[in-house]
Design an enzyme around this catalytic site. Structure first.
Site, PDB file in Angstrom:
ATOM      1  N   GLY A 149      -2.516   4.458  -4.014  1.00  0.00           N
ATOM      2  CA  GLY A 149      -2.455   3.225  -4.788  1.00  0.00           C
ATOM      3  C   GLY A 149      -1.520   3.273  -5.983  1.00  0.00           C
ATOM      4  O   GLY A 149      -1.146   2.240  -6.518  1.00  0.00           O
ATOM      5  N   TYR A 152       0.836  -1.202   0.000  1.00  0.00           N
ATOM      6  CA  TYR A 152       0.000   0.000   0.000  1.00  0.00           C
ATOM      7  C   TYR A 152       0.869   1.250   0.000  1.00  0.00           C
ATOM      8  O   TYR A 152       2.049   1.223   0.325  1.00  0.00           O
ATOM      9  CB  TYR A 152      -0.975   0.007   1.187  1.00  0.00           C
ATOM     10  CG  TYR A 152      -0.355   0.318   2.536  1.00  0.00           C
ATOM     11  CD1 TYR A 152      -0.270   1.630   3.004  1.00  0.00           C
ATOM     12  CD2 TYR A 152       0.138  -0.697   3.343  1.00  0.00           C
ATOM     13  CE1 TYR A 152       0.282   1.917   4.237  1.00  0.00           C
ATOM     14  CE2 TYR A 152       0.702  -0.424   4.575  1.00  0.00           C
ATOM     15  CZ  TYR A 152       0.763   0.883   5.025  1.00  0.00           C
ATOM     16  OH  TYR A 152       1.324   1.169   6.248  1.00  0.00           O
ATOM     17  N   CYS A 153       0.249   2.355  -0.396  1.00  0.00           N
ATOM     18  CA  CYS A 153       0.851   3.692  -0.318  1.00  0.00           C
ATOM     19  C   CYS A 153      -0.275   4.617   0.126  1.00  0.00           C
ATOM     20  O   CYS A 153      -1.149   4.202   0.863  1.00  0.00           O
ATOM     21  CB  CYS A 153       1.477   4.087  -1.659  1.00  0.00           C
ATOM     22  SG  CYS A 153       0.296   4.205  -3.018  1.00  0.00           S
ATOM     23  N   ALA A 154      -0.291   5.848  -0.339  1.00  0.00           N
ATOM     24  CA  ALA A 154      -1.377   6.756   0.029  1.00  0.00           C
ATOM     25  C   ALA A 154      -2.622   6.483  -0.818  1.00  0.00           C
ATOM     26  O   ALA A 154      -3.701   6.227  -0.296  1.00  0.00           O
ATOM     27  CB  ALA A 154      -0.936   8.204  -0.111  1.00  0.00           C
TER      28      ALA A 154
END
Length: 144
Positions: free
Chosen positions: A97, A93-95
């Protein structure tokens, strides 16, 4: 002449079928893991390796419990830091996607075969008001 032409057409058709099959295999990614499913698996002690590919300052600002932080830009050179077999499930995950999708591609190119995205990434996690870890303490309300 007719037989030669037919043979070349069949060879060309075979080539197209093989190309499409390879493309399908490369494009076939596992479905994203929904946040509630991840929470259930964490509570059951069956969590996958969770990889946060945001920058270190973003990670410190709030991350999902148990997540390992390797920024997407460093993933190619630091994939060994994952310390897991290449067939172990990894959820990235990131902020939003975008970086997570890049990380998924990188990991798959390095031979990791069971890489999934967290559905909606951290934005969705925050919208569902799920807990985050910040500077060693859990917070339940999003800060942004």
């Amino acid at each position: 002449m007719k037989n030669l032409l037919q043979r070349r057409l069949w060879q060309g058709a075979g080539f197209v079928v093989v190309c499409l099959a390879v493309q399908g295999a490369v494009m076939a990614a596992e479905a994203p893991l929904a946040a509630p499913q991840l929470v259930e698996r964490q509570q059951a002690g069956q969590a996958p390796l969770l990889l946060d590919v945001r920058h270190a300052d973003e990670y410190r600002d709030g991350h999902i419990a148990g997540a390992l932080n390797i920024p997407v830009e460093q993933l190619g050179s630091r994939a060994g830091a994952l310390g897991v077999p290449r067939d172990r499930e990894i959820v990235v995950y990131c902020a939003s996607g975008r970086r997570a999708a890049r990380a998924q591609e990188t990991l798959q190119s390095l031979g990791y075969s069971h890489v999934r995205l967290l559905d909606g990434s951290l934005n969705a996690w925050r919208q569902q008001q799920l807990p985050l870890v910040r500077e060693g303490s859990a917070v339940s309300a999003p800060s942004h």
